[in-house]
Design an enzyme around this catalytic site. Structure first.
Site, PDB file in Angstrom:
ATOM      1  N   GLU A 280      25.312 -27.769 -20.267  1.00  0.00           N
ATOM      2  CA  GLU A 280      25.837 -27.427 -19.300  1.00  0.00           C
ATOM      3  C   GLU A 280      26.521 -26.664 -20.637  1.00  0.00           C
ATOM      4  O   GLU A 280      26.261 -25.123 -20.010  1.00  0.00           O
ATOM      5  CB  GLU A 280      27.585 -27.827 -18.396  1.00  0.00           C
ATOM      6  CG  GLU A 280      26.900 -28.919 -17.672  1.00  0.00           C
ATOM      7  CD  GLU A 280      28.053 -30.075 -17.543  1.00  0.00           C
ATOM      8  OE1 GLU A 280      28.226 -29.799 -16.592  1.00  0.00           O
ATOM      9  OE2 GLU A 280      28.483 -30.841 -17.801  1.00  0.00           O
TER      10      GLU A 280
ATOM     11  N   SER B 275       0.641  -1.255   0.319  1.00  0.00           N
ATOM     12  CA  SER B 275      -0.260   0.077   0.120  1.00  0.00           C
ATOM     13  C   SER B 275       0.583   1.212   0.041  1.00  0.00           C
ATOM     14  O   SER B 275       2.453   1.373   0.417  1.00  0.00           O
ATOM     15  CB  SER B 275      -1.110   0.092   1.562  1.00  0.00           C
ATOM     16  OG  SER B 275      -0.020   0.069   2.655  1.00  0.00           O
TER      17      SER B 275
HETATM   18  C1  LIG Z   1       9.851  -8.403  -2.706  1.00  0.00           C
HETATM   19  C2  LIG Z   1       9.825  -7.126  -2.641  1.00  0.00           C
HETATM   20  C3  LIG Z   1      10.184  -6.158  -3.540  1.00  0.00           C
HETATM   21  C4  LIG Z   1      10.091  -5.017  -3.444  1.00  0.00           C
HETATM   22  N1  LIG Z   1      10.904  -3.764  -3.778  1.00  0.00           N
HETATM   23  C5  LIG Z   1      10.780  -2.748  -3.821  1.00  0.00           C
HETATM   24  C6  LIG Z   1      11.401  -1.613  -4.798  1.00  0.00           C
HETATM   25  O1  LIG Z   1      12.052  -1.576  -5.789  1.00  0.00           O
HETATM   26  N2  LIG Z   1      11.383  -0.268  -4.857  1.00  0.00           N
HETATM   27  C7  LIG Z   1      11.204  -0.659  -3.309  1.00  0.00           C
HETATM   28  O2  LIG Z   1      10.667   1.333  -2.916  1.00  0.00           O
HETATM   29  N3  LIG Z   1      10.432  -0.736  -2.589  1.00  0.00           N
HETATM   30  C8  LIG Z   1      10.455  -1.770  -3.204  1.00  0.00           C
HETATM   31  N4  LIG Z   1       9.521  -2.835  -1.583  1.00  0.00           N
HETATM   32  C9  LIG Z   1       9.266  -2.235  -0.050  1.00  0.00           C
HETATM   33  C10 LIG Z   1       7.360  -2.522  -0.616  1.00  0.00           C
HETATM   34  O3  LIG Z   1       7.267  -1.047  -1.696  1.00  0.00           O
HETATM   35  C11 LIG Z   1       7.103  -2.131   0.745  1.00  0.00           C
HETATM   36  O4  LIG Z   1       7.513  -3.012   1.175  1.00  0.00           O
HETATM   37  C12 LIG Z   1       5.614  -2.085   0.803  1.00  0.00           C
HETATM   38  O5  LIG Z   1       5.442  -0.322  -0.044  1.00  0.00           O
HETATM   39  C13 LIG Z   1       4.983  -1.061   2.318  1.00  0.00           C
HETATM   40  O6  LIG Z   1       3.009  -1.815   1.782  1.00  0.00           O
HETATM   41  P1  LIG Z   1       2.663  -2.646   3.137  1.00  0.00           P
HETATM   42  O7  LIG Z   1       1.335  -2.280   2.372  1.00  0.00           O
HETATM   43  O8  LIG Z   1       2.995  -4.184   2.649  1.00  0.00           O
HETATM   44  O9  LIG Z   1       3.668  -2.447   4.436  1.00  0.00           O
HETATM   45  P2  LIG Z   1       2.688  -3.370   5.850  1.00  0.00           P
HETATM   46  O10 LIG Z   1       4.003  -4.223   5.821  1.00  0.00           O
HETATM   47  O11 LIG Z   1       1.488  -4.054   5.626  1.00  0.00           O
HETATM   48  O12 LIG Z   1       3.144  -1.771   6.839  1.00  0.00           O
HETATM   49  C14 LIG Z   1       4.560  -1.543   7.123  1.00  0.00           C
HETATM   50  C15 LIG Z   1       4.288   0.116   8.314  1.00  0.00           C
HETATM   51  O13 LIG Z   1       3.747   0.326   7.817  1.00  0.00           O
HETATM   52  C16 LIG Z   1       3.211   1.010   8.885  1.00  0.00           C
HETATM   53  N5  LIG Z   1       1.054   1.120   8.060  1.00  0.00           N
HETATM   54  C17 LIG Z   1       1.077   0.498   7.129  1.00  0.00           C
HETATM   55  N6  LIG Z   1      -0.504   1.908   6.532  1.00  0.00           N
HETATM   56  C18 LIG Z   1      -0.053   2.284   8.064  1.00  0.00           C
HETATM   57  C19 LIG Z   1      -0.938   3.787   7.908  1.00  0.00           C
HETATM   58  N7  LIG Z   1      -1.847   3.838   7.043  1.00  0.00           N
HETATM   59  N8  LIG Z   1      -0.766   4.391   9.026  1.00  0.00           N
HETATM   60  C20 LIG Z   1       0.225   4.154   9.448  1.00  0.00           C
HETATM   61  N9  LIG Z   1       1.363   3.292   9.705  1.00  0.00           N
HETATM   62  C21 LIG Z   1       1.219   2.691   8.679  1.00  0.00           C
HETATM   63  C22 LIG Z   1       2.857  -0.549   9.335  1.00  0.00           C
HETATM   64  O14 LIG Z   1       2.150  -0.560  11.000  1.00  0.00           O
HETATM   65  C23 LIG Z   1       4.137  -0.804   9.213  1.00  0.00           C
HETATM   66  O15 LIG Z   1       4.945  -0.578  10.474  1.00  0.00           O
HETATM   67  C24 LIG Z   1       9.354  -4.761  -1.869  1.00  0.00           C
HETATM   68  C25 LIG Z   1       9.338  -5.250  -1.225  1.00  0.00           C
HETATM   69  C26 LIG Z   1       9.288  -6.514  -1.616  1.00  0.00           C
HETATM   70  C27 LIG Z   1       8.365  -7.975  -0.308  1.00  0.00           C
END
Ligand SMILES: Cc1cc2nc3c(=O)[nH]c(=O)nc-3n(C[C@H](O)[C@H](O)[C@H](O)COP(=O)(O)OP(=O)(O)OC[C@H]3O[C@@H](n4cnc5c(N)ncnc54)[C@H](O)[C@@H]3O)c2cc1C
Ligand code: FES
Ligand code: FES
Length: 1332
Positions: A1263, A350
């Site tokens: 290979e 997100s």
């Molecule tokens: C395989 C992989 C590749 C990636 N590649 C890249 C890349 O190339 N470039 C890059 O920039 N990023 C990359 N990422 C990182 C990715 O962009 C972030 O992990 C992602 O955007 C986090 O969002 P989420 O919703 O999953 O967060 P979550 O894991 O759900 O939450 C992360 C943190 O944010 C907090 N949080 C979430 N929403 C809110 C809210 N509304 N208010 C307050 N706190 C909040 C949560 O409490 C938590 O601490 C990669 C991640 C993975 C797993």
């Protein structure tokens, strides 16, 4: 632990069926949905891709999106419909077109990645039944494949695309596929060249009406959403999902420490691998306010709950609605979103999670920061806005949010005229540097009014260069300003020499290189605005420097292009019976099972009664004495059954030099010390953390080859070959002495090491299910370690490519523990442990001295190679031998001396890996050729041609061979690649472009097949014919994805003259075919094929009298008659193969039965400012002789080429100064992805070539293609050499593989590399150390 309260019902659907119980990804496995694979557990490989369908409360539509199951908390599936590969189609019922096409297009080898690929494509088709090729590329961007090289996978998806660009024969005006279509027998006439590997007209059409519908129950739930808070209690964690924003804020006030889980892509990896623990998790998934999007007059407000994929759509829409100058920030964000992670992660992650995670590598935060974005925060107390600035990103208290606050949305203002936000993230290797930059000029001038610069990837947070920007205010946009800005930035954004992530000088260079790009881009924009300025009465016209046309190339990006290519092979003889499948592109036998997820891999075997799980405890020290092992705390944990240490081994604990479990002393980080056995995998893993091991460090600690040489630390004696008189020859010629460093390589097989051992106590037997390519070796090893007089039966399950590593140790421990506990035991290594414990390809340090004439003729060559063998011998001696034997590659040099030695270091033991040392060694030889070319001022291909074998000759070890096909491959490759004209075009391009350069290289290959030991050239097979006419074939080769089973059926079908459909294969097992040799050295199909042939011929001979008597009879009639006449319908086939020998004393022998020849030409373009490169084109010509199966053989060539390309360009092992491997996941270790495939990729099998030694005159190609990946390396080196020549810098720079962007950037020295500060190596401890 029992739950304190009752959970609410967790309702979701899987494959159309309601599920209201489940615990995790293993939950899917426990309901026997094993098609969803586990390969990394971090969202980085896509093997676990599944589709989630949800009702979108804002658009009121059903949204289908791909996700990675390994990061998907089960509770987040409330109200969702999940589709796994099993729900898409099945062999037993109906295959889905995606499954059918990926299999029939040969898009699967080991099949471990295939279900994930299927699910990515399936989800795409659910949203776009006729997608564009770009959409297909995007959908597959998050799925890794280690076998195929991606081309056939993409090809299968392409058959669904609307504008199928099927014409692969660029420029001929004809479409290769059409030729096949117009030809009633596409594999028709003699000597005809085919370009068709599958018949797309056979494919069933896609019918979207056949898909599963969104469950009505879920639809009803979505339309009348529950507003009450739902709570799900787990063993240790409580998941709370409020139904309203108010409840969420109250809950956040009550649990301020509880994180909000949205995508879980940031939280999840932290919890899984860094031990982060959160007892309460708050899920805002049902809060629609967090998904709102508001378009305002000054900008765009995007809800924190919107996924990054949704954000892409929102931004694209806004860009299409607004004038260009208002959308600069949106464009920059969109550009980065396209390459941010894979599609699955963008679907899950997100915006809120991304911003709030404040990752230092964030691609979006620098742009959002310089774009003046604001964060709309909300809590039970009210709302407030804070700027998304450096204070927030650095997590400073002055700007930080309160624990009770949450992020509701992010406001991104429109860009204003003459504000130019720019983002840079050109790195295709981690850790990347990215930047956001924006400038505002005083009206009508080029004088800076406002400047913002933010960098990601250079510190612990996104860094804003606030001070530098302030000092530049009022300056004019010219070279003077640029120089000052670079100086200020390097001063402000200082990076210590020991900075985590390393690559310090590279990162410093990028800071200023990006600024320079921005400078040029702004200058361009200013030029466009000249008219505006003039109209407003400003005299600015011409007051900023002109940009030379040659410099403009700095501004162009390398967009992802759709790969094209053609694969050619020789058709079978038109007289060959239709039933005879030899030489035809038959689909991989398990292709359909891979595509449906029905292929059973080791971990897919259902749980057996009383099964226990095992987890390993490994050393955290590189060289230390074990003082004590305290297991008491682990044993106290619930579910823990036992902890096995060396003392518990009843047999022998390995050899003196290679212990199964460490005793008294550890010799590398990652060495196995003990193993925990528990009721569940989680319990076992948790218990490993409670085992306390006390160490006392020992000296010396050796990691690098240079240190090993210094300490005289070697694993085995030196291997040496010599011919002619090297010293004498050197006296009469020019010489170059150089060093070459070749990094190691992680196998990165998609299926990590896993074994299931089932004891059969009554017979003292063990059934061992293991993924291995050497079952007999594992069997012997297990016997050695456990009680004597027991029997092991090894069954090799479908295996996720081993590339040689056999997982012997893991099987032994399990074998042993099963005996101890009497329980079946399963061990599945996670990716990190797998990479930590197992070694890989040996890093190599080579030194050469070459003597040559100024016409390029090499008179003498002396090469000394050292490989980093790690802590035990393993296969290092064999690899050294192969390395030395293969070092001459394709060249005849009269005076030669090759020496090789394996160094003993305190690293995990390295082992053989596809190519057995040849890919590393031959790189030294080819580097030497390139260096001679540079010294002689001649193109490298001329030196290659001049020194190549030309007539029947003898190798350095005195083995005679005829290089005719080598020359043919070389010439065909030159011709097919239009090498000469493209070389000229590249030179033209290079003259016109200063910051981008093209490079082109063609590399010949002579690859020896087989082992230099006679005992390896044998095989056995067992063939049974049943009374119904069906045939069962068992042989000693392991199916690793390379298609050996398919080829064996083709052999049996030809020999018995019956269709392949009559013949079945039995999985490799030591119970049926004993004493197998390893399926390696590219001879698996050669030797096992001959054994199968032998068995079939024996059977056919027995049937001959019956057939003669009744020639018009059917196969079934003959078999029936044979049975009645008591003729045995079972036969063992045996092949006693090549008599190989090598006398190392004399340096002569006949070690190899034959050679595979080939040539590859690659062209690349490099970005001198960032070190990024794109692969423009590759042409491969390979001598497969009469391929048994051209689809499989071309698949082997493509797959190994891409793997080789990874070795030489992106795959970099990083070790800490303490010997800990950092690169233990796909984020840190970059194997090629689909976007790395050359834009044009052509493979052709050399026609009309024969070899008398092998089955049906075919050649083993498992290979050899690996080394051809070096053509990309040398093309990059060619481009770098051009840069250095143009800039008057020495061309003979040290060759280092992989040629990462870091290496390219630093080799393209310029004013920016010169201005960066350099640290005295004595003053700091580097983050990582080079081990080659
Ligand atoms: C395989 C992989 C590749 C990636 N590649 C890249 C890349 O190339 N470039 C890059 O920039 N990023 C990359 N990422 C990182 C990715 O962009 C972030 O992990 C992602 O955007 C986090 O969002 P989420 O919703 O999953 O967060 P979550 O894991 O759900 O939450 C992360 C943190 O944010 C907090 N949080 C979430 N929403 C809110 C809210 N509304 N208010 C307050 N706190 C909040 C949560 O409490 C938590 O601490 C990669 C991640 C993975 C797993
Ligand atoms: S992405 Fe889930 S296992 Fe790799
Ligand atoms: S087929 Fe893709 S990983 Fe093996």
């Amino acid at each position: 632990m029992p739950c304190a309260s009752r959970s609410d019902e967790l309702v979701f659907f899987v494959n159309g069926r309601k599920v209201s119980d489940g615990h995790s990804y293993r939950g899917l496995r426990s309901i026997r949905l094993t098609g969803t694979k586990y390969a990394c557990g971090r969202g980085g490989c896509g093997a676990c891709t599944m589709m989630v369908s949800k009702h979108d409360s804002v658009s009121k539509k059903i949204r289908h999106f791909s996700v990675t199951a390994c990061l998907m908390p089960i509770c987040s599936l409330y109200g969702a419909a999940v589709t796994t590969v099993e729900g898409v189609g099945s062999i037993k019922t109906r295959l889905h077109p995606v499954q059918e096409r990926i299999a029939k297009s040969h898009g699967t080898q080991c099949g471990f990645c295939t279900p994930g690929m299927v699910m990515s494509m399936y989800t795409l088709l659910r949203n776009h039944p006729q997608p564009s090729e770009e959409q297909l590329m995007e959908a597959l961007g998050g799925n890794l494949c280690r076998c195929t090289g991606y081309r056939p996978i993409f090809e299968s998806g392409r058959t669904f695309c609307m504008e199928v660009n099927s014409c692969q024969q660029k420029g001929t005006g004809k479409c290769c596929l059409d030729w096949g279509e117009n030809d009633s027998s596409p594999l028709g006439k003699k000597n005809e060249i085919c370009t068709k590997l599958f018949a797309k007209e056979e494919f069933q059409p896609l019918d979207p009406t056949q898909e599963l519908i969104f469950p009505p129950e879920l639809l009803r739930m979505a339309e009348n959403p529950e507003k009450q808070t739902l709570t799900f209690y787990g063993e240790r964690v409580t998941w709370i999902s409020p139904g309203t924003l108010k409840d969420l804020l109250e809950l956040k006030a009550k649990h301020p420490e509880a994180p909000l889980v949205l995508g879980n892509t940031s939280l999840g990896p932290g919890m899984k691998s860094q031990g982060h623990f959160h007892p309460v998790l708050l899920s805002p998934a049902r809060i629609s306010e967090l998904s709102m999007v508001r378009k305002t007059s000054d900008g765009l407000t995007i809800g924190a709950g919107c996924s990054l994929a949704q954000m892409q759509v929102i931004l694209a829409e806004r860009i299409s609605e607004l004038p260009e100058e208002k959308t600069q920030t949106y464009r920059a964000l969109l550009k980065h979103l396209r390459s941010l992670a894979g599609q699955q992660i963008r679907n899950m992650a997100s915006l809120g999670g991304h911003v709030m995670s404040r990752h230092c590598y964030s691609d979006l935060n620098p742009i959002l920061a310089v774009g003046n974005s604001t964060l709309n925060l909300i809590s039970a107390e009210g709302t407030r806005q804070i700027p998304l600035n450096e204070h927030f990103l650095a997590g400073l208290a002055s700007a930080d949010i309160e624990p009770e606050e949450i992020l509701e949305s992010v406001h991104i203002p429109h860009s204003r005229k003459v504000r130019i936000p720019l983002a840079q993230c050109q790195q295709n290797a981690l850790p990347h540097v990215n930047a956001g930059m924006r400038v505002l000029f005083k009206g009508g001038t080029d004088s800076i009014e406002d400047l913002r610069i933010a960098y990601g990837g250079v510190g612990t947070a996104t860094i804003s260069a606030h001070r530098s920007c302030q000092q530049l205010l009022g300056k004019r946009w010219n070279e003077l300003m640029l120089d000052e800005a670079c100086r200020l930035l390097l001063d402000e954004v200082s990076l210590p020499g020991s900075a985590p992530g390393g690559q310090v000088e590279f990162k410093r260079t990028l800071l200023v290189s990006f600024l320079f790009k921005f400078y040029l881009e702004v200058l361009q924009e200013l030029k466009k605005l000249v008219k505006l300025f003039s109209a407003s009465g400003c005299s600015c016209d011409g007051c900023y420097s002109e940009i030379s046309e040659r410099f403009l190339s700095a501004l162009e990006d390398f967009p992802v292009r759709i790969p094209q290519g053609v694969q050619t092979y020789q058709s079978v003889d038109p007289h060959q019976p239709l039933q005879d499948p030899v030489g035809r592109p038959i689909m991989h036998l398990s292709g359909l099972k891979h595509a449906t997820g029905e292929a059973i891999f080791c971990d897919d075997i259902p749980m057996v009664d009383k099964e226990l799980f095992m987890a390993l405890v490994t050393s955290s020290r590189a060289h230390a004495k074990i003082i004590s092992i305290d297991v008491s705390k682990a044993l106290e944990l619930p579910g823990v059954v036992d902890v096995i240490t060396a003392e518990d081994i009843p047999g022998t604990n390995g050899t003196e030099d290679d212990k199964l479990l460490a005793v008294d002393e550890v010799v590398c980080v990652g060495q196995i010390i003990c193993a925990v056995v528990a009721e569940t995998d989680v319990q076992a893993k948790r218990a490993t953390e409670k085992i306390k091991i006390t160490y006392e460090d020992l000296k010396p600690v050796i990691f690098t080859i240079k240190d090993a040489i210094k300490h005289n630390s070697f694993l085995c004696p030196e291997k040496k070959l010599e011919q002619g008189n090297v010293e004498e020859a050197f006296e009469k010629v020019d010489q170059i002495v150089e060093e070459v460093h070749v990094g190691g390589q992680e196998h990165f097989y998609m299926e990590t090491q896993r074994v299931l051992v089932i004891p059969k106590t009554e017979d003292k037997e063990l059934d061992i299910y293991v993924s291995t390519q050497d079952p007999a070796h594992v069997q012997v090893s297990v016997l050695y370690f456990k009680h004597p007089h027991q029997q092991d039966h090894l069954s090799c399950k479908t295996s996720g490519w081993r590339f040689w590593r056999e997982g012997r140790k893991a099987s032994c421990i399990r074998g042993d523990c099963s005996c101890g506990t009497g329980h079946p035991i399963r061990l599945v290594l996670n990716r990190e442990d797998d990479m930590l414990i197992t070694g890989g390809r040996h890093p190599l340090f080579g030194k050469y001295k070459v003597g040559f004439m100024n016409n390029g003729r090499i008179k003498a060559l002396d090469i000394k190679c050292f490989i980093n063998g790690g802590c035990t011998l393993d296969d290092s001696e064999l690899v050294t031998e192969f390395l030395i034997l293969k070092l001459e590659n394709a060249y005849k040099i009269r005076n030669l001396r090759f020496q090789g030695r394996a160094c003993m270091t305190n690293l995990p033991s390295n082992t053989a890996f596809r190519g057995f040392g040849f890919p590393q060694g031959a790189l030294v030889t080819e580097s030497c050729i390139t260096a001679v070319a540079a010294k002689c001022g001649l193109p490298p291909e001329k030196i290659r041609e001049k020194n190549m074998y030309k007539t029947v000759d003898k190798t350095i070890y005195n083995q005679a061979f005829n290089p005719e096909t080598l020359i043919r491959c070389w010439n065909e490759c030159l011709d097919k690649s239009s090498f000469r004209s493209r070389r000229m075009h590249a030179e033209e391009f290079n003259k016109k472009n200063y910051w981008k350069k093209k490079g082109i290289a063609i590399i010949p290959m002579k690859f020896s097949v087989g082992f230099a030991a006679t005992s390896y050239h044998q095989a056995a097979a067992l063939v049974h014919i049943y009374t119904d006419g069906s045939v069962l074939v068992t042989h000693g080769g392991s199916e690793l994805g390379q298609g050996i089973h398919t080829k064996m059926l083709q052999v049996a079908s030809r020999e018995l003259k019956i269709p392949m459909s009559y013949i079945h294969i039995c999985e490799t097992s030591t119970a049926t075919v004993p004493n197998t040799i390893a399926t390696a050295a590219s001879i698996g199909a050669d030797v096992n094929g001959r054994a199968v042939q032998n068995a079939c011929q024996i059977l056919l001979k027995r049937l001959e009298p019956i057939i003669k008597k009744r020639p018009e009879g059917t196969w079934e009639n003959w078999i029936e008659a044979a049975f009645e006449q008591r003729i045995s319908l079972s036969a063992t086939g045996y092949f006693r193969g090549y008599k190989a020998f090598m006398d190392w004393e004399k340096g002569v022998g006949d070690p190899f039965p034959y050679y595979v020849y080939g040539a590859a030409c690659s062209e690349v373009e490099i970005d001198c400012l960032t070190g990024a490169y794109k692969k423009i084109r590759t042409d491969i010509v390979m001598d497969a002789c009469c391929s048994l199966n051209p689809a499989i053989d071309i698949g082997q060539i493509e797959g190994s080429f891409i793997q080789g390309m990874g070795l030489y360009t992106t795959e970099e092992l990083k070790y800490s100064p303490e010997g800990v491997l950092y690169s233990r996941s796909p984020d840190e270790y970059k194997i090629p992805t689909i976007t790395d495939v050359p834009e044009e990729f052509n493979v052709s099998l050399l026609p009309s070539s024969r070899t008398p030694l092998t089955i049906y005159s075919s050649k083993g190609l498992g290979e050899s293609g690996m080394f051809l990946g070096s053509s990309v390396f040398f093309a990059i080196a060619d481009a770098v050499a051009t840069v250095r020549r143009e800039r008057g810098i020495a061309e003979d720079f040290t060759v280092q593989s992989p040629a990462t962007p870091e290496w390219v950037r630093m080799a393209c020295a310029d004013r920016f590399t010169e201005m960066i500060p350099r640290d005295d190596p004595k003053t700091f401890k580097p983050w990582s150390i080079p081990i080659a």
